[in-house]
Design a protein around this motif. Structure first.
Motif, mmCIF file in Angstrom:
data_model
loop_
_atom_site.group_PDB
_atom_site.id
_atom_site.type_symbol
_atom_site.label_atom_id
_atom_site.label_comp_id
_atom_site.label_asym_id
_atom_site.label_seq_id
_atom_site.Cartn_x
_atom_site.Cartn_y
_atom_site.Cartn_z
ATOM 1 N N ARG A 1 13.551 -7.578 -9.207
ATOM 2 C CA ARG A 1 13.437 -6.702 -8.030
ATOM 3 C C ARG A 1 13.591 -7.552 -6.771
ATOM 4 N NH1 ARG A 1 10.222 -4.709 -12.011
ATOM 5 N NH2 ARG A 1 9.794 -2.471 -12.121
ATOM 6 N N VAL A 2 14.289 -7.024 -5.773
ATOM 7 C CA VAL A 2 14.515 -7.806 -4.551
ATOM 8 C C VAL A 2 13.193 -8.024 -3.818
ATOM 9 C CG1 VAL A 2 15.245 -5.718 -3.298
ATOM 10 C CG2 VAL A 2 15.874 -7.937 -2.415
ATOM 11 N N HIS B 1 8.776 -7.127 -4.674
ATOM 12 C CA HIS B 1 7.842 -6.701 -5.737
ATOM 13 C C HIS B 1 8.295 -7.193 -7.109
ATOM 14 C CE1 HIS B 1 5.503 -3.848 -3.161
ATOM 15 N NE2 HIS B 1 6.651 -3.746 -2.528
ATOM 16 N N ARG C 1 2.200 0.115 -12.114
ATOM 17 C CA ARG C 1 2.656 -1.285 -11.957
ATOM 18 C C ARG C 1 2.118 -1.805 -10.630
ATOM 19 N NH1 ARG C 1 6.860 -4.324 -9.765
ATOM 20 N NH2 ARG C 1 7.340 -6.186 -10.950
ATOM 21 N N GLY D 1 2.943 3.172 -3.693
ATOM 22 C CA GLY D 1 2.171 2.743 -2.529
ATOM 23 C C GLY D 1 1.851 1.266 -2.531
ATOM 24 N N ASN D 2 1.010 0.895 -1.595
ATOM 25 C CA ASN D 2 0.547 -0.489 -1.442
ATOM 26 C C ASN D 2 -0.977 -0.494 -1.350
ATOM 27 O OD1 ASN D 2 3.029 -1.810 -1.424
ATOM 28 N ND2 ASN D 2 3.246 -1.693 0.807
ATOM 29 N N PHE E 1 14.131 -2.756 7.151
ATOM 30 C CA PHE E 1 13.600 -3.354 5.918
ATOM 31 C C PHE E 1 14.333 -4.644 5.527
ATOM 32 C CE2 PHE E 1 12.620 -3.345 1.262
ATOM 33 C CZ PHE E 1 11.245 -3.452 1.378
ATOM 34 N N HIS F 1 2.656 6.662 3.792
ATOM 35 C CA HIS F 1 3.264 7.724 4.601
ATOM 36 C C HIS F 1 2.404 8.983 4.578
ATOM 37 C CE1 HIS F 1 6.888 5.357 4.135
ATOM 38 N NE2 HIS F 1 6.656 5.375 2.837
ATOM 39 N N PHE G 1 10.477 3.087 -10.177
ATOM 40 C CA PHE G 1 9.772 4.070 -9.351
ATOM 41 C C PHE G 1 10.677 4.553 -8.221
ATOM 42 C CE2 PHE G 1 6.471 1.460 -11.266
ATOM 43 C CZ PHE G 1 5.541 2.401 -11.673
ATOM 44 N N ARG H 1 13.545 5.104 2.387
ATOM 45 C CA ARG H 1 13.158 4.735 1.020
ATOM 46 C C ARG H 1 13.803 5.677 0.009
ATOM 47 N NH1 ARG H 1 6.840 4.183 0.282
ATOM 48 N NH2 ARG H 1 7.423 3.002 -1.569
ATOM 49 N N SER I 1 16.940 4.081 -0.909
ATOM 50 C CA SER I 1 16.934 2.715 -1.433
ATOM 51 C C SER I 1 16.558 2.616 -2.917
ATOM 52 C CB SER I 1 15.967 1.888 -0.589
ATOM 53 O OG SER I 1 15.982 0.559 -0.985
ATOM 54 N N TYR I 2 15.583 3.413 -3.340
ATOM 55 C CA TYR I 2 15.037 3.195 -4.683
ATOM 56 C C TYR I 2 15.988 3.631 -5.791
ATOM 57 C CZ TYR I 2 10.620 1.873 -2.586
ATOM 58 O OH TYR I 2 9.660 1.218 -1.875
ATOM 59 N N GLN J 1 18.219 0.604 -8.471
ATOM 60 C CA GLN J 1 18.165 0.620 -9.945
ATOM 61 C C GLN J 1 19.559 0.493 -10.561
ATOM 62 O OE1 GLN J 1 15.249 0.191 -10.393
ATOM 63 N NE2 GLN J 1 14.081 1.467 -9.003
HETATM 64 FE FE1 HDD Z 1 9.488 -0.500 -1.376
HETATM 65 C C1 HDD Z 1 9.904 -1.672 -4.527
HETATM 66 C C2 HDD Z 1 6.125 -0.004 -2.002
HETATM 67 C C3 HDD Z 1 8.998 0.362 1.910
HETATM 68 C C4 HDD Z 1 12.809 -0.660 -0.862
HETATM 69 N N1 HDD Z 1 8.249 -0.797 -2.950
HETATM 70 C C5 HDD Z 1 8.615 -1.277 -4.168
HETATM 71 C C6 HDD Z 1 7.481 -1.320 -5.031
HETATM 72 C C7 HDD Z 1 6.417 -0.863 -4.318
HETATM 73 C C8 HDD Z 1 6.908 -0.521 -3.007
HETATM 74 C C9 HDD Z 1 4.991 -0.720 -4.799
HETATM 75 C C10 HDD Z 1 7.486 -1.827 -6.459
HETATM 76 C C11 HDD Z 1 7.678 -0.709 -7.425
HETATM 77 C C12 HDD Z 1 7.653 -1.256 -8.838
HETATM 78 O O1 HDD Z 1 6.576 -1.716 -9.248
HETATM 79 O O2 HDD Z 1 8.691 -1.224 -9.467
HETATM 80 N N2 HDD Z 1 7.868 -0.003 -0.251
HETATM 81 C C13 HDD Z 1 6.599 0.235 -0.712
HETATM 82 C C14 HDD Z 1 5.810 0.801 0.354
HETATM 83 C C15 HDD Z 1 6.611 0.898 1.449
HETATM 84 C C16 HDD Z 1 7.916 0.398 1.063
HETATM 85 C C17 HDD Z 1 4.355 1.222 0.208
HETATM 86 C C18 HDD Z 1 6.312 1.421 2.812
HETATM 87 C C19 HDD Z 1 5.378 2.261 3.066
HETATM 88 N N3 HDD Z 1 10.676 -0.241 0.239
HETATM 89 C C20 HDD Z 1 10.289 0.150 1.490
HETATM 90 C C21 HDD Z 1 11.470 0.361 2.317
HETATM 91 C C22 HDD Z 1 12.547 0.086 1.533
HETATM 92 C C23 HDD Z 1 12.036 -0.292 0.230
HETATM 93 C C24 HDD Z 1 11.435 0.790 3.768
HETATM 94 C C25 HDD Z 1 14.018 0.136 1.861
HETATM 95 C C26 HDD Z 1 14.536 0.823 2.813
HETATM 96 N N4 HDD Z 1 11.063 -1.141 -2.480
HETATM 97 C C27 HDD Z 1 12.339 -1.067 -2.076
HETATM 98 C C28 HDD Z 1 13.328 -1.468 -3.154
HETATM 99 C C29 HDD Z 1 12.381 -1.744 -4.356
HETATM 100 C C30 HDD Z 1 11.007 -1.539 -3.760
HETATM 101 C C31 HDD Z 1 14.265 -2.528 -2.784
HETATM 102 C C32 HDD Z 1 12.549 -3.059 -5.099
HETATM 103 C C33 HDD Z 1 12.602 -2.705 -6.548
HETATM 104 C C34 HDD Z 1 12.601 -1.259 -6.588
HETATM 105 O O3 HDD Z 1 12.573 -0.753 -5.334
HETATM 106 O O4 HDD Z 1 12.640 -0.565 -7.582
HETATM 107 O O5 HDD Z 1 14.217 -0.439 -3.397
#
Ligand code: HDD
Length: 700
Positions: free
Chosen positions: A72-73, A75, A111, A146-147, A160, A221, A338, A358, A361-362, A366
Motif C-alpha cells: 500500500r502506498v 498504511h 485492519r 478511519g484513523n 494528499f 468525516h 477497503f 477518497r 482513490s481507493y 486496488q
Molecule cells: Fe486513506 C489507505 C484512512 C485520506 C488514499 N486510508 C487507508 C487506510 C486507512 C486510511 C485506514 C488503510 C486501509 C487498509 O487497511 O487497507 N485515509 C484514511 C483516513 C483519511 C484518509 C481516515 C482521511 C480522513 N486516503 C485519504 C485520502 C486519500 C487516501 C485523502 C487520497 C485522495 N488511503 C488512500 C489509498 C490507500 C489508503 C492510497 C492506500 C491503500 C489503500 O488505499 O487501499 O488509496
C-alpha cells in the motif's frame, strides 16, 4: 539437504490441512500432477547442468518470483483480526441499515495500520494509526475506513499526494523510515497550516499507542444516516475501546522499534490467542441535517475539525469483539481492500472534499495493488450477501457467469437481474436526494476552512500536565531532528498561535529565540480528550513475574491469581524450562525487555551477574545482598520499568531492599511491597490507572 521419505500413493485420503489449493494428500504441480521430488532439479547427470524441461522447477521458481505484490502506498504496515459486530438495536429512528437493527450480528474484519512506514517497518513509530473495519452485512459490505485521530492533515483530497510525498522518506536517500522527524515533513506542515491540528494530535501520546486494543477509532468525516422514512441526520463515527486509551512512553516506543518491531501485531495476536478479546463500542455523534453542515460554529465538512464530546455526546449503537486471528496474513490482512464508498442503504456520504477524493482513490489503488478489477472476488473482500453485478471478464476472473445478456435492459436473460426497487417496492431511493448547491465552478474553499489553529489549541489545553509535557518533548525531539533552521523557526511560530508556553518551551529546547507572543482565545476544555485520571479494565495486561531459579515456590500461585483477574503473567527467570508441569518460563533475562511488561512482580533474591560477558552489557552496576553485583539485565529491566512509570510489586520478606539495591526508591508512587496473596489485587489496582503518573510529578 536430504529428501523426505517418498510415500506410496493412497488416493482418497484427506490431507491434514484441506481447502482450495490444499485438497490433495500429495504435493502436486499447479496443474494437479503429483510430484515425487521437490528437493532436486532435473539434471543431465548428478554433476551436470540443469535441464530446461524441468517443469516443476520452472513453475516453482516462477511462482516464487511473483509472490510479492506492491505494498500500500500508505498504511503498508498492518495487522488484522476477525470478529463480530452486535447491534444494540437502538438506531431505528436514525438509520435504516439492516446491520443496526435489533439482534443483528455481523461478521467483521479489522485492519489496523501505521501510515508512513513500509510493510516491514516497526510497529511503534510515532504515527497516526489506521483503523479500518469491513462489515459483511446482509445488505452488502460497509467499510468504515478511519484513523485513531479524529482530524486529518488536509481539507481537500487534491493535497494528499503532497502530504504523503512530504511524510515519506527523503527521495534521494530513502531515509528516515516510518518517521515524521525529518525536514520534508515539517517543511510541508509548517507551510500548509491546515495540518497543524492533526500534527498536534500526532505529537501527543495518541500517536504511540500501548496497544492496538487501546486506541479509539474515528470515521473522521461527517457521514449521513437516513432512516426508514427517508429522513437524514449527519453523524461522526467513533470506536470506543473497552480497555481505554493508553500509550507507550516515547523511550519505550523507540526501544520496541529495535527489541520487538512486531510489538503491536504480537500484542493483538497474543491477546486474541489468550482469549482476552479486544472490544470496542461503535457510536455516533448526531447533528441535525439542516442544510448548513455547521454545528455549534464547527464546519462539519472540514475534516481538520472535530466536535467535542461535551457538545455532542457519542451515542453507542453496538459492540465489536475481535476473537479470531487471520488464518493467513497475505490472503487476508494484505489482500483486504477497503473503500469509504462501500456503503449500505441508510449510510451515505457528505460533501467533505477530502471524502469526495477518497471515493476515487481507493478503487483506483486496488487495480495496481491487487492486479485488476476483480479484487472483490478475493475471499476476504467478498460480501456475505448475494452478488449479481453483471461485470464480466478481466484479470483474475474466478466466476463462471451463465447467460448471454450481461446488459440492461435485456429480454434474452428474462430481464434479469432486476432493479432493487422492483423487488422491494416501498423502499426510499438508495441515493439520498440531497439538494445540491448551485453556483460557479471554482477552485477555492469556504472561509470557515481558514481557521487552522483553534482546535489544535483546544486539544492541547484539554490535556493533563503530564500529557502536555509529552507533547512539548515530542515537538522538541522531532524538530530537533530537522536540519533546516528556517523550518524549525517556522514551526515554532505556528506553535505560538496554539500555545505561548508550548512555543517558548520548544524554542528553548531547539536553541531558538522565543517567538513573538500572539493573542490567544481561551476555549472551553474538553476533558474527554485526556487519557489520564480514570480507571480501566486490565484484561490482557502483561505482568512480568521475575524470579531466580531457586525461589520459584510462590510463582504458580501468583501466576494463577493474575490470570484469574484477566492479566497475562509472563514468567521471567535466569534460564528457560518449567516452574511446574504446564507452567513454562516465558522469558529469560536474555530475552526479556521492559517494554513488554505493564508491571513487574519481583521475587528476590535476584541473581548476581553470571559472568564477565554479561557484565559487559551492563547499563546499571547495581549491588545486591552482600555487595555482589545483581545481574545487570535484571537491574536494567527494573530501572526501565521504574523510569516508564510502571507498577513494580515486591514481596514482603522476600524482596526487601531489592529496589534500593538497584538504586531506586522503594516508596515511590506505583511501588508496592505486599504479601504473596496480595500481588494480584495490587497489580489490578495499579494497572487500572495504566501508569503511576505521580512518580515523576510535572508542574502544571
Ligand atoms: Fe486513506 C489507505 C484512512 C485520506 C488514499 N486510508 C487507508 C487506510 C486507512 C486510511 C485506514 C488503510 C486501509 C487498509 O487497511 O487497507 N485515509 C484514511 C483516513 C483519511 C484518509 C481516515 C482521511 C480522513 N486516503 C485519504 C485520502 C486519500 C487516501 C485523502 C487520497 C485522495 N488511503 C488512500 C489509498 C490507500 C489508503 C492510497 C492506500 C491503500 C489503500 O488505499 O487501499 O488509496
Amino acid at each position: 539437504m536430504t529428501s523426505e521419505p517418498q510415500q506410496p500413493s493412497t488416493h482418497g485420503q484427506k490431507p491434514v490441512l484441506s481447502g482450495p489449493g490444499q485438497d490433495s494428500e500429495f504435493l502436486t504441480t499447479t496443474q494437479g500432477a503429483e510430484v515425487n521430488d521437490t528437493d532436486h532439479s532435473l539434471k543431465a547427470g548428478e554433476r551436470g547442468p540443469t535441464l530446461l524441461q524441468d517443469h516443476h522447477l520452472r513453475e516453482k521458481i516462477m511462482h516464487f518470483d511473483h509472490e510479492r505484490i506492491p505494498e500500500r502506498v500508505v498504511h503498508a504496515r498492518g495487522a488484522g483480526a476477525h470478529g463480530t459486530f452486535t447491534s444494540y438495536g437502538n438506531a431505528g429512528k436514525l438509520c435504516r441499515a439492516d446491520f443496526l437493527k435489533p439482534g443483528r450480528q455481523t461478521r467483521v474484519f479489522v485492519r489496523f495500520s501505521t501510515v508512513v512506514g513500509s510493510r516491514g517497518s516497526m510497529d511503534t513509530a510515532r504515527d497516526t494509526r489506521g483503523f479500518a473495519t469491513k462489515f459483511y452485512t446482509n445488505e452488502g459490505i460497509f467499510d468504515l475506513v478511519g484513523n485513531n485521530i479524529p482530524v486529518f492533515f488536509i481539507q481537500d483530497g487534491i493535497k494528499f499526494p503532497d502530504l504523503v510525498h512530504a511524510a515519506k522518506p527523503h527521495p534521494d536517500t530513502e531515509i528516515p523510515q516510518a518517521q515524521s522527524a525529518h525536514d520534508t515533513f515539517w517543511d510541508f506542515v509548517s507551510l500548509h497550516t491546515p495540518a497543524q491540528a492533526h500534527v498536534m494530535w500526532q505529537m501527543s501520546d495518541r500517536a504511540i499507542p500501548r496497544s492496538l486494543r487501546m486506541m479509539e477509532g474515528f470515521g473522521v468525516h461527517t457521514f449521513r444516516m437516513v432512516n426508514e422514512e427517508g429522513a437524514s441526520s449527519l453523524v461522526k463515527f467513533h470506536w470506543k475501546p473497552k480497555l481505554g486509551v493508553h500509550s507507550l512512553a516515547w523511550e519505550e516506543s523507540q526501544l520496541a522499534a529495535g527489541a520487538d518491531p512486531d510489538f503491536h501485531r504480537r500484542d493483538l495476536a497474543e491477546a486474541i490467542d489468550a482469549g482476552a478479546y479486544p472490544e470496542w463500542e461503535l457510536g455516533v455523534q448526531i447533528f441535525p441535517d439542516d442544510g448548513t453542515a455547521v454545528f455549534e460554529g464547527i464546519d462539519l465538512l472540514d475534516p481538520t475539525k472535530f466536535v467535542p464530546e461535551e457538545l455532542a455526546p457519542v451515542q453507542p449503537l453496538g459492540k465489536m469483539v475481535l476473537d479470531r486471528n487471520p488464518e493467513n496474513y497475505f490472503a487476508q490482512t494484505e489482500q483486504v481492500a477497503f473503500h469509504p464508498g462501500h456503503l449500505v442503504p441508510g449510510i451515505d456520504i457528505s460533501d467533505d472534499p477530502l471524502l469526495q477524493a477518497r471515493l476515487f482513490s481507493y478503487l483506483d489503488t486496488q487495480l495496481t495493488r491487487l492486479g485488476g478489477p476483480n479484487f472483490a472476488q478475493i475471499p476476504i473482500n467478498s460480501p456475505d450477501s448475494p452478488v449479481n453485478d453483471m461485470f464480466r471478464d478481466g484479470f483474475h476472473q474466478h466466476r463462471v457467469p451463465k447467460g448471454i445478456a450481461p446488459y440492461k435492459p435485456n429480454s434474452l436473460d428474462g430481464g434479469c437481474p432486476y432493479m432493487s426497487q422492483v423487488l422491494s417496492g416501498q423502499q426510499p431511493p438508495l441515493d439520498f436526494p440531497q439538494p445540491v448547491a448551485s453556483g460557479k465552478k471554482v477552485r477555492s474553499e469556504p472561509a470557515s476552512f481558514s481557521d487552522h489553529y483553534s482546535q489544535a489549541r483546544l486539544f492541547y489545553i484539554s490535556l493533563s500536565a503530564v500529557e502536555r509535557a509529552h507533547v512539548q518533548q515530542a515537538y522538541s525531539f522531532e524538530l530537533g531532528k530537522c536540519t533546516d533552521t528556517a523550518i524549525r523557526q517556522r514551526q515554532v511560530e505556528c506553535l505560538a498561535k496554539i500555545d505561548t508556553q508550548l512555543a517558548s518551551g520548544v524554542a528553548q529546547a531547539l536553541g531558538l529565540p522565543a517567538p513573538a507572543a500572539v493573542q490567544l482565545d481561551d476555549p472551553v476544555a474538553s476533558p474527554a480528550l485526556s487519557q489520564i485520571g480514570k480507571a480501566w479494565p486490565v484484561d490482557g495486561r502483561k505482568v512480568g513475574v521475575v524470579f531466580n531459579s531457586g525461589n520459584h515456590q510462590h510463582v504458580p500461585a501468583i501466576a494463577q491469581a493474575l490470570a484469574e483477574r484477566g492479566m497475562s503473567p509472563l514468567l521471567v527467570s535466569a534460564s528457560g524450562g518449567e516452574v511446574a508441569p504446564d507452567l513454562p518460563i516465558d522469558r529469560t533475562y536474555l530475552t526479556a525487555r521492559s517494554i513488554e511488561f505493564d508491571a513487574l512482580v519481583l521475587i528476590g533474591p535476584l541473581p548476581p551477574a553470571p559472568d564477565a560477558a554479561v557484565a559487559l552489557d551492563a547499563k546499571a552496576g547495581a549491588l545486591g545482598a552482600g555487595g555482589v553485583p545483581i545481574d545487570p539485565r535484571v537491574a536494567l529491566l527494573v530501572a526501565e520499568a521504574y523510569r516508564h512509570n510502571k507498577a513494580i510489586i515486591t514481596l514482603d520478606g522476600l524482596s526487601d531492599g531489592l529496589l534500593q539495591a538497584v538504586g531506586l526508591e522503594d516508596d515511590a508512587p506505583g511501588i508496592e511491597l505486599v504479601e504473596v496473596d496480595g500481588v494480584a489485587d495490587s497489580a489490578q489496582q495499579l494497572l487500572s490507572a495504566h501508569r503511576a503518573w505521580e512518580r515523576f510529578p510535572v508542574k502544571d
